[in-house]
Design a protein around this motif. Sequence first.
Motif, mmCIF file in Angstrom:
data_model
loop_
_atom_site.group_PDB
_atom_site.id
_atom_site.type_symbol
_atom_site.label_atom_id
_atom_site.label_comp_id
_atom_site.label_asym_id
_atom_site.label_seq_id
_atom_site.Cartn_x
_atom_site.Cartn_y
_atom_site.Cartn_z
ATOM 1 N N ALA A 1 -17.174 -5.765 -14.731
ATOM 2 C CA ALA A 1 -18.303 -6.612 -14.355
ATOM 3 C C ALA A 1 -17.963 -7.897 -13.851
ATOM 4 N N VAL A 2 -17.048 -8.513 -14.854
ATOM 5 C CA VAL A 2 -16.632 -9.840 -14.883
ATOM 6 C C VAL A 2 -15.794 -10.089 -13.692
ATOM 7 N N VAL A 3 -14.834 -9.181 -13.444
ATOM 8 C CA VAL A 3 -13.872 -9.191 -12.299
ATOM 9 C C VAL A 3 -14.855 -9.433 -10.811
ATOM 10 N N GLU A 4 -15.751 -8.414 -10.822
ATOM 11 C CA GLU A 4 -16.477 -8.213 -9.749
ATOM 12 C C GLU A 4 -17.304 -9.615 -9.252
ATOM 13 N N GLN A 5 -18.107 -9.773 -10.379
ATOM 14 C CA GLN A 5 -19.111 -11.117 -10.283
ATOM 15 C C GLN A 5 -18.043 -12.355 -10.018
ATOM 16 N N GLU A 6 -17.097 -12.612 -10.975
ATOM 17 C CA GLU A 6 -16.458 -13.757 -10.748
ATOM 18 C C GLU A 6 -15.545 -13.747 -9.548
ATOM 19 N N ALA A 7 -15.362 -12.780 -9.106
ATOM 20 C CA ALA A 7 -14.386 -12.689 -7.490
ATOM 21 C C ALA A 7 -15.411 -13.004 -6.695
ATOM 22 N N LYS A 8 -16.796 -12.549 -6.737
ATOM 23 C CA LYS A 8 -17.745 -12.656 -5.639
ATOM 24 C C LYS A 8 -18.009 -14.366 -5.697
ATOM 25 N N ARG A 9 -18.251 -14.625 -6.926
ATOM 26 C CA ARG A 9 -18.628 -16.172 -7.206
ATOM 27 C C ARG A 9 -17.503 -17.051 -6.642
ATOM 28 N N GLN A 10 -16.172 -16.622 -6.847
ATOM 29 C CA GLN A 10 -15.286 -17.537 -6.191
ATOM 30 C C GLN A 10 -14.958 -17.491 -4.968
ATOM 31 N N VAL A 11 -15.224 -16.391 -4.310
ATOM 32 C CA VAL A 11 -15.330 -16.239 -2.673
ATOM 33 C C VAL A 11 -16.423 -17.237 -2.054
ATOM 34 N N GLY A 12 -17.598 -17.013 -3.065
ATOM 35 C CA GLY A 12 -18.831 -18.016 -2.339
ATOM 36 C C GLY A 12 -18.602 -19.444 -2.303
ATOM 37 N N VAL A 13 -17.878 -19.928 -3.422
ATOM 38 C CA VAL A 13 -17.457 -21.339 -3.702
ATOM 39 C C VAL A 13 -16.589 -21.575 -2.767
ATOM 40 N N ILE A 14 -15.501 -20.843 -2.402
ATOM 41 C CA ILE A 14 -14.513 -21.208 -1.310
ATOM 42 C C ILE A 14 -14.996 -21.212 0.051
ATOM 43 N N GLU A 15 -15.817 -20.038 0.355
ATOM 44 C CA GLU A 15 -16.406 -20.237 1.570
ATOM 45 C C GLU A 15 -17.457 -20.924 2.045
ATOM 46 N N ASP A 16 -18.054 -21.667 0.826
ATOM 47 C CA ASP A 16 -19.104 -22.761 1.036
ATOM 48 C C ASP A 16 -18.272 -24.073 1.182
ATOM 49 N N GLY A 17 -17.056 -24.121 1.348
ATOM 50 C CA GLY A 17 -16.104 -25.310 1.480
ATOM 51 C C GLY A 17 -15.938 -26.094 0.070
ATOM 52 N N GLY A 18 -16.056 -25.271 -0.975
ATOM 53 C CA GLY A 18 -15.943 -25.970 -2.298
ATOM 54 C C GLY A 18 -14.482 -25.434 -2.683
ATOM 55 N N ALA A 19 -14.101 -25.691 -3.841
ATOM 56 C CA ALA A 19 -12.833 -25.226 -4.576
ATOM 57 C C ALA A 19 -13.037 -24.895 -5.875
ATOM 58 N N VAL A 20 -12.518 -23.596 -6.071
ATOM 59 C CA VAL A 20 -12.608 -22.997 -7.482
ATOM 60 C C VAL A 20 -12.031 -24.172 -8.574
ATOM 61 N N VAL A 21 -12.765 -24.311 -9.801
ATOM 62 C CA VAL A 21 -12.246 -25.177 -10.718
ATOM 63 C C VAL A 21 -11.546 -24.160 -11.952
ATOM 64 N N GLN A 22 -10.382 -24.667 -12.320
ATOM 65 C CA GLN A 22 -9.698 -24.139 -13.547
ATOM 66 C C GLN A 22 -10.722 -24.243 -14.671
ATOM 67 N N GLU A 23 -10.915 -23.444 -15.380
ATOM 68 C CA GLU A 23 -12.092 -23.520 -16.511
ATOM 69 C C GLU A 23 -12.211 -22.350 -17.172
ATOM 70 N N THR A 24 -12.804 -22.435 -18.370
ATOM 71 C CA THR A 24 -13.338 -21.308 -19.202
ATOM 72 C C THR A 24 -14.666 -21.116 -19.054
ATOM 73 N N ARG A 25 -14.775 -19.748 -18.873
ATOM 74 C CA ARG A 25 -16.113 -19.212 -18.596
ATOM 75 C C ARG A 25 -16.634 -18.027 -19.748
ATOM 76 N N LEU A 26 -18.070 -18.122 -19.655
ATOM 77 C CA LEU A 26 -18.408 -16.870 -20.565
ATOM 78 C C LEU A 26 -19.475 -15.882 -19.584
ATOM 79 N N TYR A 27 -19.418 -14.567 -20.154
ATOM 80 C CA TYR A 27 -20.039 -13.495 -19.387
ATOM 81 C C TYR A 27 -21.283 -13.420 -20.244
ATOM 82 N N ASP A 28 -22.580 -13.436 -19.365
ATOM 83 C CA ASP A 28 -23.889 -13.089 -19.919
ATOM 84 C C ASP A 28 -24.081 -11.661 -19.348
ATOM 85 N N PRO A 29 -24.074 -10.586 -20.360
ATOM 86 C CA PRO A 29 -24.204 -9.327 -19.708
ATOM 87 C C PRO A 29 -25.708 -8.933 -19.168
#
Lengths: 504, 495
Positions: free
Chosen positions: A245-273
């Motif tokens: 689930a993390v892979v799926e959600q995180e990949a989708k989130r990153q694609v969204g960020v990039i496609e909205d003209g942003g950049a992915v930030v190298q960071e530590t994240r937490l998963y909320d199930p």
Amino acid sequence: MGPIGTVMSTYRIQGATGEWEVVIGLEVHAQVSSQAKLFSGAATAFGAEPNSQVSLVDAAMPGMLPVPNRECIRQAVRTGMAINAQINKWSRFDRKNYFYADLPQGYQISQLYHPIVGEGAIEVILDEKGPEGSTKTIGIERIHVEQDAGKLMHDQHPTMSYVDLNRSGVALMEIVSRPDMRSPAEAGAYVAKLRQILRYVGSCDGNMDQGSMRADVNVSVRRPGEPFGTRTETKNVNSVRFVMAVVEQEAKRQVGVIEDGGAVVQETRLYDPDKNETRSMRSKEDAHDYRYFPDPDLLPLELDDAFLEECRASLPELPDAKRHRYETALGLSPYDAAQLTLEVETYLQFEEMLDAVVKASGKGEHDLAKRVANWLLSERAGLLKSIPEGAAHPKNTVEANTALIIAASEGTISGGKAKEIFAAYLTSDIDLAAEIDANKQTSDTGAIEAAIAKILADNADKVAEFKGGKEALFGFFVGQTMKAMQGKANPQVVNELLRKALAN
Amino acid sequence: MTDLTELGVAAIRDGVAKGDFTAVEVAEAFNANVAAAQEALNAFIVATPEKALEAARATDAKRAKGEPLGKMGGVPIGMKDLFATKGVQTTAASHILEGFTPEYESTVSQKLWDAGAGMLGKLNLDQFAMGSSNETSYFGNVISPWRRKDGGNAALAPGGSSGGSSAAVSARLAPAATGTDTGGSIRQPAAFTGISGIKPTYGRCSRWGIVAFASSLDQAGPMARDVRDCAIMLEAMAGFDPKDSTSLDMPVPAWEAGLSGDLTGKKVGIPREYRMDGMDADVAASWDAGIAWLKDAGAEIVDVSLPHTKYALPAYYIIAPAEASSNLARYDGVRYGLRDLPDGAGLQDMYAATRAAGFGAEVKRRILIGTYVLSAGFYDAYYTQAQKVRTLIAQDFKNAFTLCDVILAPTAPTAAFGLGEKSDDPLSMYLNDVFAVPASLAGLPAMSVPAGLNREGLPLGLQIVGKPFDEQGVLNAGLAIEQRAAFSAKPEKWW
């Protein structure tokens, strides 16, 4: 499909601007199965009273010193061997310095510069029922051993946090993969396979729900064929399903960020199930400077050949080898072989049962394996699920199972009958041998032929239809015959005699 | 009756065993001296007269029953307050550990009690053993019992970090005391106060239960009136300890039985790099005297080179603070010791407040240096480089020991200095350890023995450095000097 190791994943994120590929690397923390902690003699049982498993060393009292626990080192080495990794005969412990209330020493003893295990790899099966080609090799960069931290408890006092040091100093293996995975399924399969290997080796119990095994999931996205993108690390993910689930959600989130003209930030994240989403924990700017340096309280770890030899000799048959042997030497289907080798308990049961049946019947393993597999995977499995005690039922003994498997394999009773008898045996007070005896199939051709003759005579119209081409009626004749024989006729014999009678 | 406090370890051990006096009489005599000197010298952080008496009674009872009394039977000693002592406050002379009472006994102190020694008290020291003058203790300066013969009464430093130990032994408050040596903390205070002290090979004495300063350098050792007393006490302190991974798994030699001041056939190396420009004339003279004594004892004197000596001090002041910055991270106010929790403070605030209040200036300075040299971007330039230097220094000694059996040098560049003279100038303070630090970096056994007095009437020490595990060679060379120097000076009692 290409050769093993170069299988191309076809998993793609469909973004607004086109397709994206996801790149995944995993750092799995596995608690070493050991009675004692990595550098102290304190116990490691799960669920003990807070602060009841804490030595002076774990609490970092003044003047206390770490002493490596041989068993923890041994388990890490055996794990390395099980993934065909390079074992480093010379390794060293480093201190990772940071302040936190769950870290009594103010540093974690780990291995940054010289880990005990180097490059290795494991092979994952992406589709168990699929063709052989759907496997992939995932590289493992290293395994190092390190101390776990304690646990903060925030619910004990209105304004203060409490610290439980039971876990402080417990040995962990950090197993770091290469960024070789390309889909949630591959990441899930990798974690599952790793867990399977650890459980086979006995170096970790793999209980993800108890935190014995947890993964930090590194995810980035890129256009297929382009260089790696910026990755994020989602910490402490504690199930195979959540990793996917993390892979799926995180990949989708990153694609969204990039496609909205942003950049992915190298960071530590937490998963909320509960929300099925990842959240930012801290960015690279807040990252600690851990001031790693060699721990001066510890000498470098040097492993001699005798120790390595003992580690190697103590390794069990590993999942891939076992599955292969089940398919080739025992003649089992790939699916059955995979099912039987999935969990340690399952293969142990299978091999014990097969062994007992071989001994009792005098037949070869190859002749009996399929019958034992069917019994364990389908006939008995269903039955045990339907009774409250399950496999723990006191009468579910090897002897009882063996008797039924042998009777079924020799054609004395049918598989279905065996299951019925076992159900009755477990739930009532009957004598198993007598029951098997009473339900013996007959291969007495005379009696069966007589029954067949009568049935064919009584159903002359159907015989005519059968002979006219309605072959499906064969089942009807079998059923009638079995009914007339009160279920005790050997189905194979019935089939043969019926064919013969109907051919006349 | 003789003043029992004039006796050393061997004399007390033998006298008690023979029945010349009882262990209780000895303990009472030293207890009295401890109490009488406390206000003036401040050598002890805590006196434990009842512990000394308890051990003495046990020894006397054993003697009455004809049981063996142990290597240190009937000998009361001072315990540097860096050793954890069960049920007795252990502070490392810091505020952050004030009131901390361990539930455990350090391996070395336990071995001493097992050998029949008793504890007079916990001795003052530089805070966390960081200092060369005993001026960094939270519990106040230790005052040396020695005074310059210049008519003034300037308070002098007893050396550091084992300043309480050196002051107590030279002032006859204890026949012997434990010390620890990270970069000279046994040898320099011994030299300053006219007593003997040996830092054994790294790993001889277990570090378990000793509050850590710099793990790769810290070694415990004895401080006593003479070489024989050091040999006896070191035998009781040393030995393999499975609780310390860096402990040497080797038998403890019978050093006392092996003592001999005859150095026939031995070669003594004189490191030319230690003879520095502008060297104190009295120190240079005592070194020359030492060379003559060892020649007289039968040794051949050879010139040796330790070319990387000048890099030892800078390397030491990177490695020791680096390790200290990490070792002292555990004093965080969470589990024991001082906790300063300002109103509404979070975890980080508690750390900051606790450590700001709990550590002294010198400790903070070294934590800052250590944190800096380990930081990303600086690590290779400082820490890695310092470790390379350390390897070169060890190699220097290895090369030198192909030419000689022991090395002779001054212990410190000067005699004791006045309190306050160097406390505002950390660099000049650090320079005081210039001769002591190389042997520490190389993990070698090294001892200081009194060689005489300078023109101000203050003791000077000579240092003998030996090959790894050759404490015997070091002790024997020390004995040869002791026999010829005939050092009998002691501080005139003014307290």
